[in-house]
Design an enzyme around this catalytic site. Structure first.
Site, PDB file in Angstrom:
ATOM      1  N   GLU A  75      41.421  67.357  -4.640  1.00  0.00           N
ATOM      2  CA  GLU A  75      41.982  68.611  -5.143  1.00  0.00           C
ATOM      3  C   GLU A  75      41.985  69.623  -4.005  1.00  0.00           C
ATOM      4  O   GLU A  75      40.955  69.876  -3.384  1.00  0.00           O
ATOM      5  CB  GLU A  75      41.156  69.153  -6.324  1.00  0.00           C
ATOM      6  CG  GLU A  75      41.293  68.303  -7.577  1.00  0.00           C
ATOM      7  CD  GLU A  75      40.577  68.871  -8.810  1.00  0.00           C
ATOM      8  OE1 GLU A  75      40.679  68.238  -9.872  1.00  0.00           O
ATOM      9  OE2 GLU A  75      39.914  69.922  -8.701  1.00  0.00           O
ATOM     10  N   ASP A  78      37.057  82.043 -10.409  1.00  0.00           N
ATOM     11  CA  ASP A  78      36.178  81.481  -9.394  1.00  0.00           C
ATOM     12  C   ASP A  78      34.961  82.352  -9.133  1.00  0.00           C
ATOM     13  O   ASP A  78      35.031  83.576  -9.168  1.00  0.00           O
ATOM     14  CB  ASP A  78      36.951  81.304  -8.083  1.00  0.00           C
ATOM     15  CG  ASP A  78      37.896  80.117  -8.168  1.00  0.00           C
ATOM     16  OD1 ASP A  78      37.395  79.001  -8.373  1.00  0.00           O
ATOM     17  OD2 ASP A  78      39.116  80.313  -8.050  1.00  0.00           O
TER      18      ASP A  78
END
Ligand SMILES: Cc1ncc(COP(=O)(O)O)c(C=O)c1O
Lengths: 406, 273
Positions: free
Chosen positions: B49, B60
């Site tokens: 990824e 995040d």
């Protein structure tokens, strides 16, 4: 008394999934989908609940001090020699701005939903103060995220929040302003969804926030319609409000959307000037994209990265804008203009010296535009400015800008 | 059959768990990324990824936020990320690559231009954190035509209805976010993960990767016994950050971490669920 023009075409946006034409919607990570749905259902239910609405109305009357007056600024009007200028005095609300109309509503909803912890983002600190205020009153834990840059330039409001018992968390990521505070609040929410209610301070975020915050702020426009009819016998020719995320503007505009003869003007912050790139005017100089849960106009670079914005007023220093404004712009129902820092300062001083009312720097943008508009209209026309807040919080910023030592 | 589907099928046959590292494109600088991807594959990664840096990474935690900031300081972008994938593909035609990021850079590039360019660059899957299936129909039909797999996230609070929907719309694999929180958070509860994974498996046949909170060989192994794939992100990105621009050191450290996880996943009793 002339007749009130009512809606010529029904306006019933957003749709079920929160869309205003191509704008709005729900663009969030999966963990937030369920809490957002829970919020949507609660909001739908309680807006129909007589007891909830009655409690909200009571609080708005006895705690906030509504209705806020409409004041005919006669001296200012004479000075410009054009339209009559009226001020909707949201600066007289408890805590000094329109923000509390929304925080009262959302906090009551949080209580009904059994949430024990409130979080919020803030730029100017007005929304943070309004949130800390209602959290204190309801005995809820309160955490406010605020960009480090804003913590420095809005120090009096930081102290007010702390005195009210809130934890103010300075945000050091990204540009360290309002957008980053919003990011951080979203991260907190995703982590603490079970007990936490996120009170967003403007008509941004994922559905149902833009519609919900609008509905809580629409009391401004509903009162204004009645008060203008009562005081002048007719509706104003133009409404003027500053646009950060757009909550005070939509609050004023919404009940007039069907009154097509009433012009609606949103005033964005041009900062150093649109042409310098240092501004906060997405509707004037941005393009559509997706940020903070909805599709709307944004200030971004060619790669879709959000660019740092600039405005003398922390409350307008935001790269996005509520999706309903994006729609009102595209549909032509509202116009959006921009005012520079320097022009806003002129508006600030003029209103202060002519009427003895010290406006917030955000609201000064609306005042400054009205000063341009008034001379182009005739004496029997009327402009209604939403005076969204008072300027006490800004005196440090003004002192620094004008080289005054306190 | 897409490269992702084929990979999961092959791993299943071999009774192995997919190891899926995540790094941010252009972190700490653009030259690091392609060698790092090759090093990860060599150390035992099955799928990669690649994060697309974004100015406002709402989902995040601090580690990946800072990775985004480092990458953006070198003008990394969605287009440049695709260029890096293209360069990786020149020497590796087997390892599936999923790009993971936020919707706005895709909106700015334009859906058609993006899908076209991604397909040409050898991207196999796209995971867009802030694009739930309700808002994704335009992009999904473009993906379908280009043979790119849309990867959807599932969360601890995803309802049965949503799990089914993702199972229908997703391709390649589903990504289960093992905790309520942002990337890099540390409060993983294995019993909870186990329970939710069982529920998801009853509702969909897509392979299931689990991520968020996988820090070391032990957590990788524990998660590996429950899922078809294990995603590790912040732990790798922390190593890159700690090496402070010393590329050779960063390459060694991320390869060592992946190799240790590979070893733990492949240890004889790790398949004994
Ligand atoms: C007094 C005042 N006016 C306006 C704004 C801008 O927000 P909005 O556009 O949502 O009304 C703020 C925000 O902090 C504010 O404090």
């Amino acid at each position: 008394m002339t007749t009130v023009q009512t809606a010529t075409e029904p306006y019933n946006l957003p749709d079920e999934r929160g869309h205003f034409g191509p704008y709005g919607g729900v663009f969030v990570a999966e963990t937030l989908m369920e809490p957002i749905e829970e919020l949507r259902l609660a909001y739908q239910r309680y807006m129909q609940d007589e007891e909830f609405v009655a409690e909200l109305d009571r609080d708005l009357q006895h705690y906030v001090g509504r209705p806020s007056p409409i004041y005919h600024a006669e001296r200012l009007s004479r000075h410009f020699g054009g339209a009559q200028i009226f001020l909707k005095r949201e600066d007289l609300n408890h805590t000094g701005a329109h923000k509390v109309n929304n925080t009262i509503g959302q906090a009551l909803l949080a209580k009904r939903m059994g949430k024990t912890r409130i979080i919020a983002e803030t730029g100017a600190g007005q929304h943070g103060v309004a949130t800390a205020t209602v959290a204190a009153r309801l005995g809820l834990e309160c955490v406010v995220y605020m960009g480090e840059v804003d913590v420095a330039r809005q120090a009096p409001n930081v102290l007010r929040m702390r005195l009210l018992g809130a934890t103010v968390v300075p945000v050091t990521s990204g540009s360290k302003t309002l957008k980053d505070a919003l990011n951080e609040a979203m991260r907190d929410w995703v982590t603490n969804v079970d007990n936490t209610f996120y009170i967003i301070g403007t008509v941004a975020g994922p559905h149902p926030y833009p519609a919900m915050v609008r509905d809580f702020q629409a009391v401004i426009g509903r009162e204004s319609r009645e008060q203008m009819m009562a005081q002048t016998g007719r509706l104003p020719d133009a409404l003027v409000a500053c646009v950060g995320g757009g909550s005070n503007a939509i609050g004023l505009f919404y009940p007039f959307i069907g009154d097509t003869a009433v012009k609606m003007v949103g005033v964005e912050a041009a900062g150093d000037g649109i042409e310098t790139g240092r501004h906060s005017a997405p509707l004037s100089a941005g393009r559509p994209g997706v940020l903070h849960g909805n599709r709307t106009y944004l200030i971004e670079d060619d790669d879709g990265e959000i660019i740092e914005t600039h405005s003398i007023s922390a409350g307008l220093d935001y790269p996005g804008v509520g999706p309903e404004h994006a729609w009102l712009k595209d549909s032509g129902r509202a116009q959006y203009v921009s005012i520079t820092d320097t022009e806003a300062m002129e508006g600030f001083h003029t209103l202060t010296r002519m009427e003895g009312i010290i406006p917030a720097l955000e609201s000064s943008h609306a005042v400054a535009y009205a000063m341009k508009l008034a001379p182009t209209l005739s004496k029997d026309q009327q402009i209604l400015i939403n005076l969204s807040g008072r300027g006490d919080k800004d005196i440090n910023t003004i002192a620094v800008r004008e080289g005054i030592s306190l | 059959m897409s490269r992702l589907t084929a990979k999961f099928a092959a791993l299943k046959k071999a009774q192995r768990t997919a190891l899926i590292p995540f790094i941010t494109a252009g972190d700490p600088d653009p030259e690091f990324t392609v060698p790092a991807l090759h090093a990860l594959v060599k150390a035992g990664a099955d799928i990669i990824e690649v994060g697309v840096p974004f100015s406002d990474p709402m989902a995040d935690g601090p580690v990946i936020q800072r990775a985004s900031e480092r990458a953006l300081s070198h003008k990394m972008s969605l287009r440049r990320t695709l260029d890096l994938v293209k360069r990786f593909r020149q020497d590796d035609q087997d390892t599936p690559v999923v790009i993971m990021g936020y919707l706005n850079p895709i909106e700015a590039m334009g859906y058609e231009a993006f899908v076209d360019e991604a397909a040409k660059s050898g991207v196999d899957g796209v995971l867009t954190v802030d694009m739930p299936p309700e808002e994704s129909s335009d992009l999904l039909s473009l993906f379908e035509r280009a043979g790119i797999d849309p990867i959807f996230l599932l969360a601890p609070n995803s309802t049965e209805h949503r799990i089914r929907k993702m199972g229908e719309l997703g391709r390649g694999y589903l990504y289960y976010v093992a905790l309520k929180g942002v990337t890099g958070a540390g409060h993983l509860d294995l019993a909870d993960v186990d329970r939710k994974v069982r529920q998801i498996r009853e509702l969909t046949d897509l392979p299931l990767a689990v991520g968020f909170g996988v820090k070391n060989a032990e957590t990788a192994r524990a998660i590996g016994t429950l899922a078809d794939g294990v995603v590790v992100g912040s732990a790798l990105v922390s190593k890159i950050e700690a090496a402070a621009g010393h590329s050779a050191q960063a390459l060694t450290e991320i390869a060592d971490l992946i190799a240790s996880m590979r070893g733990a996943l492949d240890a004889p009793d790790s398949n004994a669920v």
